[in-house]
Enzyme design. Sequence first.
Site, PDB file in Angstrom:
ATOM      1  CG  ASP A  47      -2.095  -0.920   1.025  1.00 51.53           C
ATOM      2  OD1 ASP A  47      -2.928  -1.035   1.930  1.00 51.53           O
ATOM      3  OD2 ASP A  47      -2.158  -1.549  -0.061  1.00 51.53           O
ATOM      4  CG  ASP A  49       6.612   0.383  -2.110  1.00 46.51           C
ATOM      5  OD1 ASP A  49       7.165  -0.730  -2.223  1.00 46.51           O
ATOM      6  OD2 ASP A  49       7.076   1.313  -1.435  1.00 46.51           O
ATOM      7  CG  LEU A  97     -30.238  -9.411 -37.015  1.00 50.66           C
ATOM      8  CD1 LEU A  97     -29.537  -8.261 -37.726  1.00 50.66           C
ATOM      9  CD2 LEU A  97     -31.740  -9.315 -37.229  1.00 50.66           C
ATOM     10  CD  GLU A 130     -31.584  -0.601 -39.930  1.00 50.37           C
ATOM     11  OE1 GLU A 130     -32.777  -0.757 -40.261  1.00 50.37           O
ATOM     12  OE2 GLU A 130     -31.207  -0.314 -38.798  1.00 50.37           O
ATOM     13  CE  LYS A 132     -25.296  -8.180 -38.317  1.00 49.97           C
ATOM     14  NZ  LYS A 132     -23.996  -8.206 -37.641  1.00 49.97           N
ATOM     15  CG  ASP A 134     -18.166  -5.355 -37.245  1.00 57.79           C
ATOM     16  OD1 ASP A 134     -18.660  -6.017 -36.309  1.00 57.79           O
ATOM     17  OD2 ASP A 134     -17.169  -5.713 -37.888  1.00 57.79           O
ATOM     18  NE  ARG A 153     -27.373 -10.634 -28.568  1.00 59.67           N
ATOM     19  CZ  ARG A 153     -26.753 -11.458 -29.378  1.00 59.67           C
ATOM     20  NH1 ARG A 153     -25.629 -11.100 -29.931  1.00 59.67           N
ATOM     21  NH2 ARG A 153     -27.253 -12.623 -29.638  1.00 59.67           N
ATOM     22  CE1 TYR A 240     -29.864  -2.735 -33.455  1.00 60.96           C
ATOM     23  CE2 TYR A 240     -27.920  -1.518 -34.095  1.00 60.96           C
ATOM     24  CZ  TYR A 240     -28.499  -2.545 -33.409  1.00 60.96           C
ATOM     25  OH  TYR A 240     -27.726  -3.400 -32.667  1.00 60.96           O
ATOM     26  CE  LYS A 328     -22.410 -10.697 -41.326  1.00 64.92           C
ATOM     27  NZ  LYS A 328     -22.212 -11.719 -40.307  1.00 64.92           N
ATOM     28  CB  CYS A 433      -8.428 -40.459 -30.885  1.00 61.55           C
ATOM     29  SG  CYS A 433      -8.386 -38.983 -29.876  1.00 61.55           S
ATOM     30  CB  CYS A 436      -7.318 -41.115 -26.110  1.00 62.48           C
ATOM     31  SG  CYS A 436      -8.671 -41.583 -27.205  1.00 62.48           S
ATOM     32  CB  CYS A 451     -12.165 -39.826 -30.657  1.00 65.94           C
ATOM     33  SG  CYS A 451     -11.689 -40.667 -29.153  1.00 65.94           S
ATOM     34  CB  CYS A 457     -11.084 -39.411 -25.608  1.00 62.32           C
ATOM     35  SG  CYS A 457     -10.123 -38.169 -26.491  1.00 62.32           S
TER      36      CYS A 457
END
Length: 754
Positions: A47, A49, A97, A130, A132, A134, A153, A240, A328, A433, A436, A451, A457
Amino acid sequence: MRVKQIDKTISVSLSEQDARKDLLRLQEQLRLADLAYHQKDSPILSDADYDAAKQRYADLLDNFPQLTEIATEVGKVGAPVSSGFTKITHVQRMLSLGNAFDDEDVVGFDSSIRKYLGLAATAPLAYSAEPKIDGLSLSLRYENGQLRQAATRGDGSTGENVTANARTILDIPQQITGAPDVLEVRGEVYMSHEDFTALNIRQQERGGKTFANPRNAAAGSLRQLDAEITRSRPLRFFAYSWGALSAPLGVTQMEAIKRLKTLGFQTNPLTRLCANPTEMIEHYRKIEVQRATLGYDIDGVVYKANELGLQDRLGFRSTTPRWAIAHKFPAELAWTRIETIDIQVGRTGALSPVARLAPVTVGGVVVSNATLHNEDYIAGRDSKGEEIRGGKDIRIGDWVQVYRAGDVIPKVADVDLSKRPANAVAFVFPTVCPECSSQAEREDGDSVRYCTAGMICPAQAKEKMKHFVARKAFDIEGLGAKQIEMFYGDEHLSIREPADIFTLATRDQGQFTKLKNRNGWGDQSAAKLFAAIEDKRRIDFGRMLFSLGIRHVGEAAAKDLALHFMNWENFLQGVDAARPAAVAWRNADESEEAERLTAKSEGRRAKIKDSRDVAIAACDVSLAATAAWDDLTGIDGIGASVVLSLTDAFANSEERAAILRLANELDIVPPEMPSSVSPVVGNTVVFTGSLEKMTRAEAKARAESLGAKVSGSVSKKTDILVAGPGAGSKAKKAAELGIEVLDEDGWLALINPE
Ligand code: IVH
C-alpha cells in the site's frame, strides 16, 4: 514479488523527456498494480509503495502540465474491490439475426415471410434496409424521459449494467422529451476509423493495450470498470431498434426510426424503404460501394419487414426474428502458406483438421489458423463424394486462399497448384484419435470422423467441460477454459465431469484450503469461485440441456426441448421411451424391407417422411416408443438427428450416469412461459382442417409462443382441437374423447381476449 523502491523526490533538473519517460513507466506500473489488485486478487505493490507511486505521478503532472495529454486515470487501490458489472435481465431478450449470404437468400427471406403469413407473391410487402454496424449492441432504458439504465447484450437474456459508461457517450442523450414513459432504445456502440487509429497511437505511446479492430476497441472501451476511461474513448451510437415500450413508436419500422431521430438519437442515414427483394439488393449494392468511405465498419445490410404489425405476427424463432435478416458482405480473402496440419479433438469426439498458417492479415485481423473442416474437404470432395475445388486436395506446404466472414473461424477456400512444393505429399487423415489413440470412425454418409473413446478420451472430456462452463452454458465466473485445463488432471481438486464442479465445495473440508493455497489463488479468489459455483446451482432447464454438449443439441434445440417437456423428469422419460424407435430408425436405414413394411404402416401415413419412418411404424417397436418418437420429432426444429444423438447419449451408461449425477446437484428451473397470463399455457393443441386467417406455421408458432404444445394427432392428452373447414377424422375423435373443439374464430377469441 519484490518491487523496486520508489523514489519519492522529483529532481528539479529532470528534463521533460525524462519526465515523460518516468510518467509512462509509472503509468504502466500503476496499471499493472490495479490489474493485479482488482482482477487477479494478488497485489504486486505494498500500500505504501502504491501511494508513493501515485503521489510521484501527480507531482510529475504538476511539474510538467504539458504531459497531462498523455496522462490516464490511475489509482483505484484502497477503494472497495469491484465485483465487475452488475447484471441486468432484459425485459425483452436481445436477439441476433439470421444471415443471408447471396441474392438468392434475400429472395428466399421474402418468400419464407410470404409463406408464413400466407401472402401471395404479388401482395405488397415492404422492407426497411440499413447498414449492419460492426460494433456491440446496447439497450438504453428511459423512464419518463430520463436515461435510467444501459445494458450490454450479454447472452441475450442478461447483460451487464454499463449505465455509468453509457452516460459518457455523446450520441446517447441523458434525457429526451416527448417519448413514451417507458422506452428501451436499442442500437450499436461503435468507433470510427479515425478515432480508432488515434486511440491505438495513444495507447502505443503510453505502452497501453492496442486493439485489433474498431469493434474490439469499442467493446473494450465500453466495458471499463472506470467510466472515466470510457469517457476518454470516442464512442458513438446508432439507434436501430427498441425493446420494452409503454406506447408504440409508429406503425412501421421507418416511422419508428424517424421517431427515434426526432427524440435525439443518431439513426443511420443510409436507411431506405424497399418495395421488394430487387430494391433491397440494389440498396445493398449501393451501400457496398460506399462501405470503404463511410468511416466506420459495417459488415452487411439488415432488412426488416416494415409493417410493425407484421413483425408482431412473424415473431421469433428461438434466437432470431422471422421478420429481419442480415445480408452479409462477402468474406475477406488473403493468400498464405500452410505450415502444418493439426488434428483437434472436439467435445463430441469429432476430429477437426486445422491448418497452421504463415500469419497473414485478412480484413485487418492477423490469421494464423484456419479450419479445413474434415478429411473429405482436404481431399477435394464434398460429403456426397463430388469434387470441390476441381478435385484439388490440400497439402502441407500448399499456398492457399484463406477467408473470414464476420466473426467465424477463418476457412481455407482454394489452393494454388502452381505454387505447390515438389515434395508435398497428400495428407493422410488419422484413423486413430491423436489424443488417446482409440479408433476414430466415420459413419456412412458422415464426413466427420469421431474418436470412439467417449469420456475416456481426455481431449473429449476436457472440451466437453469447457463447453459446459462456456458463456452460453453455465457461465461460471472464474471458471473458464483455462481453469478447466488446470483442474482437469489435478489430483486434489479434480474436475473431470460437470457434477465435480458442484461437489467441489462439499467433497471435503480441505478443498477450499487446497484451492486458496494454490499459486495464483488466494482467500478472496477461492471464495469468489465457490460463490460463483453456488450461484449457478439453480439453472434454467434449456441452458442446462445445452450445456451437456450433446451432438446436434445446440442452444435453439435445447430451448425447444425444454419448452416442450418443461421439466427434467418428463424430458428423461420422453427420451428413454423413444430409444427403441430411434434404434429402429437407424437400423432401417440399411433395411431392404422398407418397401414391404409400407403396407403395415397405413395408419401413420401422415407422419412418414422417408422409409425409416415406415420402419418405425412397422417393426417391433412398441406403440409407446413410436408415440415418444413422434412426440420428439414433432417438436418444431427437432429432427431425427437430434433425437438419435439424445437417445444415444442417454443409452450410454457412463454418460447417462454422469448426467444424472449432475442433475442431482442442480435445481433445474422450468423455462419461463412466454406469457404467464396466456389462457393456453401448458395446453396441448391440435390444428386440423384449413385455417383462413393464418397459415399453419403461424398458428403453431403463435400457440407455442403462448406456452401451448402443438401436436399433430388427437389423443387423451389433447386439450383443444382447432378445427377449420374440411376437418375430418380428428374432429370425430376429439368429439368421442370429449375434447374442447373450437373453430378458428373461437381460437382467436381465446388467445386475443379484448
Ligand atoms: S436489428 C431483433 N439492425 O447485429 C434483432 N441489428 O447479428 C434486432 N446490428 O445483435 C437487431 N446493425 O448488435 C439490427 N441495423 C441493425 C444492426 C444490428 C448491427 C447488430 C446487433 C445484433 C447483431 C445481430
